[in-house]
Write a protein that holds these residues in place. Structure first.
Motif, PDB file in Angstrom:
ATOM      1  N   ALA A 136       0.968  -1.197   0.168  1.00 49.79           N
ATOM      2  CA  ALA A 136       0.194  -0.093  -0.068  1.00 49.79           C
ATOM      3  C   ALA A 136       0.836   1.223   0.084  1.00 49.79           C
ATOM      4  O   ALA A 136       0.339   2.436  -0.466  1.00 49.79           O
ATOM      5  CB  ALA A 136      -0.893  -0.130   1.312  1.00 49.79           C
ATOM      6  N   VAL A 137       1.955   1.237   0.762  1.00 48.81           N
ATOM      7  CA  VAL A 137       2.736   2.278   0.558  1.00 48.81           C
ATOM      8  C   VAL A 137       3.610   2.538  -0.712  1.00 48.81           C
ATOM      9  O   VAL A 137       3.815   3.236  -1.241  1.00 48.81           O
ATOM     10  CB  VAL A 137       4.053   2.285   1.723  1.00 48.81           C
ATOM     11  CG1 VAL A 137       4.783   3.423   1.801  1.00 48.81           C
ATOM     12  CG2 VAL A 137       3.220   2.289   3.080  1.00 48.81           C
ATOM     13  N   LEU A 138       4.457   1.285  -0.891  1.00 49.33           N
ATOM     14  CA  LEU A 138       5.097   1.402  -2.156  1.00 49.33           C
ATOM     15  C   LEU A 138       4.542   0.891  -3.303  1.00 49.33           C
ATOM     16  O   LEU A 138       4.294  -0.392  -3.647  1.00 49.33           O
ATOM     17  CB  LEU A 138       6.554   0.302  -2.044  1.00 49.33           C
ATOM     18  CG  LEU A 138       7.496   0.829  -1.180  1.00 49.33           C
ATOM     19  CD1 LEU A 138       8.621  -0.353  -0.849  1.00 49.33           C
ATOM     20  CD2 LEU A 138       8.256   2.360  -1.486  1.00 49.33           C
ATOM     21  N   SER A 139       3.829   1.936  -4.087  1.00 49.02           N
ATOM     22  CA  SER A 139       2.883   1.560  -4.988  1.00 49.02           C
ATOM     23  C   SER A 139       2.874   2.494  -6.311  1.00 49.02           C
ATOM     24  O   SER A 139       2.336   3.691  -6.193  1.00 49.02           O
ATOM     25  CB  SER A 139       1.429   1.490  -4.485  1.00 49.02           C
ATOM     26  OG  SER A 139       0.497   1.183  -5.554  1.00 49.02           O
ATOM     27  N   CYS A 140       3.684   2.162  -7.330  1.00 48.77           N
ATOM     28  CA  CYS A 140       3.638   3.107  -8.542  1.00 48.77           C
ATOM     29  C   CYS A 140       2.156   3.294  -9.078  1.00 48.77           C
ATOM     30  O   CYS A 140       2.182   4.505  -9.644  1.00 48.77           O
ATOM     31  CB  CYS A 140       4.623   2.575  -9.644  1.00 48.77           C
ATOM     32  SG  CYS A 140       6.345   2.462  -8.981  1.00 48.77           S
ATOM     33  N   GLY A 141       1.210   2.392  -9.147  1.00 48.69           N
ATOM     34  CA  GLY A 141       0.396   2.575  -9.901  1.00 48.69           C
ATOM     35  C   GLY A 141      -0.914   3.448  -8.979  1.00 48.69           C
ATOM     36  O   GLY A 141      -1.607   4.329  -9.685  1.00 48.69           O
ATOM     37  N   THR A 142      -0.612   3.686  -7.684  1.00 49.31           N
ATOM     38  CA  THR A 142      -1.333   4.625  -6.842  1.00 49.31           C
ATOM     39  C   THR A 142      -0.936   6.049  -7.194  1.00 49.31           C
ATOM     40  O   THR A 142      -1.795   7.154  -7.430  1.00 49.31           O
ATOM     41  CB  THR A 142      -1.174   4.303  -5.168  1.00 49.31           C
ATOM     42  OG1 THR A 142      -1.666   2.964  -5.019  1.00 49.31           O
ATOM     43  CG2 THR A 142      -1.941   5.508  -4.562  1.00 49.31           C
ATOM     44  N   VAL A 143       0.420   6.338  -7.322  1.00 51.97           N
ATOM     45  CA  VAL A 143       0.832   7.482  -7.746  1.00 51.97           C
ATOM     46  C   VAL A 143       0.720   7.845  -9.274  1.00 51.97           C
ATOM     47  O   VAL A 143       0.249   8.948  -9.402  1.00 51.97           O
ATOM     48  CB  VAL A 143       2.522   7.569  -7.335  1.00 51.97           C
ATOM     49  CG1 VAL A 143       3.006   8.867  -7.877  1.00 51.97           C
ATOM     50  CG2 VAL A 143       2.862   7.273  -5.997  1.00 51.97           C
ATOM     51  N   ALA A 144       0.685   6.981 -10.074  1.00 52.99           N
ATOM     52  CA  ALA A 144       0.485   7.288 -11.310  1.00 52.99           C
ATOM     53  C   ALA A 144      -0.867   7.524 -11.772  1.00 52.99           C
ATOM     54  O   ALA A 144      -0.905   8.090 -12.703  1.00 52.99           O
ATOM     55  CB  ALA A 144       0.957   6.110 -12.239  1.00 52.99           C
ATOM     56  N   GLN A 145      -1.565   7.060 -10.969  1.00 49.66           N
ATOM     57  CA  GLN A 145      -3.197   7.330 -11.333  1.00 49.66           C
ATOM     58  C   GLN A 145      -3.613   8.999 -10.514  1.00 49.66           C
ATOM     59  O   GLN A 145      -4.847   9.114 -10.746  1.00 49.66           O
ATOM     60  CB  GLN A 145      -4.165   6.130 -10.932  1.00 49.66           C
ATOM     61  CG  GLN A 145      -3.919   4.968 -11.696  1.00 49.66           C
ATOM     62  CD  GLN A 145      -4.740   3.768 -11.300  1.00 49.66           C
ATOM     63  OE1 GLN A 145      -5.091   3.810 -10.004  1.00 49.66           O
ATOM     64  NE2 GLN A 145      -5.019   3.041 -12.217  1.00 49.66           N
ATOM     65  N   SER A 146      -2.808   9.561  -9.835  1.00 44.26           N
ATOM     66  CA  SER A 146      -3.130  10.735  -9.307  1.00 44.26           C
ATOM     67  C   SER A 146      -2.941  11.860 -10.322  1.00 44.26           C
ATOM     68  O   SER A 146      -2.327  11.626 -11.405  1.00 44.26           O
ATOM     69  CB  SER A 146      -2.322  10.956  -8.185  1.00 44.26           C
ATOM     70  OG  SER A 146      -0.823  11.077  -8.553  1.00 44.26           O
ATOM     71  N   TRP A 147      -3.647  13.036 -10.066  1.00 42.91           N
ATOM     72  CA  TRP A 147      -3.550  14.099 -10.878  1.00 42.91           C
ATOM     73  C   TRP A 147      -2.170  14.604 -10.930  1.00 42.91           C
ATOM     74  O   TRP A 147      -1.676  15.233 -11.943  1.00 42.91           O
ATOM     75  CB  TRP A 147      -4.702  15.197 -10.575  1.00 42.91           C
ATOM     76  CG  TRP A 147      -4.255  15.877  -9.308  1.00 42.91           C
ATOM     77  CD1 TRP A 147      -5.046  15.477  -8.347  1.00 42.91           C
ATOM     78  CD2 TRP A 147      -3.558  17.031  -8.967  1.00 42.91           C
ATOM     79  NE1 TRP A 147      -4.602  16.165  -7.075  1.00 42.91           N
ATOM     80  CE2 TRP A 147      -3.828  17.411  -7.621  1.00 42.91           C
ATOM     81  CE3 TRP A 147      -2.757  17.738  -9.669  1.00 42.91           C
ATOM     82  CZ2 TRP A 147      -3.071  18.308  -7.073  1.00 42.91           C
ATOM     83  CZ3 TRP A 147      -2.148  18.903  -9.196  1.00 42.91           C
ATOM     84  CH2 TRP A 147      -2.160  19.216  -7.851  1.00 42.91           C
ATOM     85  N   GLN A 148      -1.268  14.876  -9.957  1.00 42.83           N
ATOM     86  CA  GLN A 148      -0.085  15.047  -9.783  1.00 42.83           C
ATOM     87  C   GLN A 148       0.810  14.333 -10.792  1.00 42.83           C
ATOM     88  O   GLN A 148       1.807  15.178 -11.204  1.00 42.83           O
ATOM     89  CB  GLN A 148       0.614  14.975  -8.348  1.00 42.83           C
ATOM     90  CG  GLN A 148      -0.245  15.954  -7.418  1.00 42.83           C
ATOM     91  CD  GLN A 148      -1.448  15.124  -6.489  1.00 42.83           C
ATOM     92  OE1 GLN A 148      -1.993  14.348  -7.197  1.00 42.83           O
ATOM     93  NE2 GLN A 148      -1.662  15.313  -5.362  1.00 42.83           N
ATOM     94  N   ALA A 149       0.614  13.192 -11.157  1.00 40.74           N
ATOM     95  CA  ALA A 149       1.502  12.463 -12.197  1.00 40.74           C
ATOM     96  C   ALA A 149       1.144  12.879 -13.480  1.00 40.74           C
ATOM     97  O   ALA A 149       1.962  12.568 -14.219  1.00 40.74           O
ATOM     98  CB  ALA A 149       1.121  11.063 -12.199  1.00 40.74           C
ATOM     99  N   GLN A 150       0.270  13.746 -13.710  1.00 42.29           N
ATOM    100  CA  GLN A 150       0.034  14.133 -15.084  1.00 42.29           C
ATOM    101  C   GLN A 150      -0.335  15.668 -14.872  1.00 42.29           C
ATOM    102  O   GLN A 150      -1.326  16.052 -15.821  1.00 42.29           O
ATOM    103  CB  GLN A 150      -1.103  13.387 -15.562  1.00 42.29           C
ATOM    104  CG  GLN A 150      -1.149  11.976 -15.808  1.00 42.29           C
ATOM    105  CD  GLN A 150      -2.362  11.255 -16.511  1.00 42.29           C
ATOM    106  OE1 GLN A 150      -2.428  11.731 -17.572  1.00 42.29           O
ATOM    107  NE2 GLN A 150      -2.514  10.138 -15.977  1.00 42.29           N
ATOM    108  N   LEU A 151       0.787  16.298 -14.433  1.00 44.06           N
ATOM    109  CA  LEU A 151       0.269  17.785 -14.092  1.00 44.06           C
ATOM    110  C   LEU A 151       0.215  18.613 -15.352  1.00 44.06           C
ATOM    111  O   LEU A 151      -0.484  19.622 -15.387  1.00 44.06           O
ATOM    112  CB  LEU A 151       1.531  18.168 -13.304  1.00 44.06           C
ATOM    113  CG  LEU A 151       1.553  19.905 -12.844  1.00 44.06           C
ATOM    114  CD1 LEU A 151       0.444  20.023 -11.892  1.00 44.06           C
ATOM    115  CD2 LEU A 151       2.665  20.136 -12.180  1.00 44.06           C
TER     116      LEU A 151
END
Length: 232
Positions: free
Chosen positions: A83-98
């Motif tokens: 749950a902490v080390l998760s590229c998918g969670t970060v990649a699906q956030s709006w910050q990842a596509q600023l």
């Protein structure tokens, strides 16, 4: 005392103006460039090359993952450890596509420029002062962006992307190596007093300790924030 003796005494007076003390140490030049392996072109641009390559690899992996998630938002990525080390969670956030596209695409554009610059410098190319100053400013913006994403991941998204962490560390070290070189070469258009102080700081070796302390502090921050959850 005869006139000849008096004249001889005056000529041998060490305090007489115009006498030169051949044993006196030369005056210290605060703008003298330090030498040695730690300040060499080979080391500094070699570091830039290595860490820019690591950033490029990470950017390529993240770009590929972004394409995978675009095709299947439920896809599980290879770096989704927990749950902490998760590229998918970060990649699906709006910050990842600023900017409306995956941030990793920026790395695919920027890092090859750094790699080319480092390779050319290692080959003996001497870039104009304005070019390296501009490179420092532009890459500085990249470092600020990387740390903004890191703080967003830790404080807002609540997850960390291992590849993003690699990019953060690598961009930090590329920036530090470039700054080291630009201080040595007086490429930053700084006031003379500021340049002398920065050069003295680099000459003393304290700059390397500062960079190392920064990375240690970054690791401590991540461990203090998540602790055992990183391996849960």
């Amino acid at each position: 005392m005869s006139d000849a003796t008096t004249s001889l005494a005056l000529d041998t007076d060490p305090d007489e103006p115009g006498d030169v003390d051949e044993d006196a140490a030369p005056a210290f030049d605060p703008f003298e460039r330090p030498t040695g392996w730690s300040h060499s072109r080979g080391l500094l641009f070699g570091e830039m090359l290595v860490f820019a390559l690591l950033s490029l690899v990470a950017a390529f992996v993240l770009s590929y993952d972004a394409v995978v998630l675009a095709a299947d938002p439920a896809a599980v990525l290879s770096c989704d450890v927990n749950a902490v080390l998760s590229c998918g969670t970060v990649a699906q956030s709006w910050q990842a596509q600023l900017f409306g596209f995956p941030n990793a695409f920026l790395g695919l554009v920027a890092e090859p420029v750094v790699i080319t610059t480092a390779v050319a410098a290692l080959g003996g190319t001497r870039f104009p002062r304005w070019f390296l100053f501009a490179a420092q400013c532009v890459y500085g913006l990249g470092v600020v962006f990387a740390y903004w994403l890191l703080t967003q991941s830790m404080l807002v998204i609540g997850a960390l992307c291992p590849w993003c962490l690699l990019i953060t560390v690598s961009t930090t070290l590329v920036f530090a190596s470039l700054l080291h070189w630009n201080v040595l070469e007086d490429n930053l258009y700084l006031p003379r007093r500021v340049q002398a102080r920065l050069l003295a700081f680099v000459r003393s070796g304290a700059y390397g300790y500062l960079v190392a302390a920064w990375l240690v502090a970054l690791a401590v921050l991540v461990l203090a924030t998540y602790g055992p959850s990183l391996l849960a």
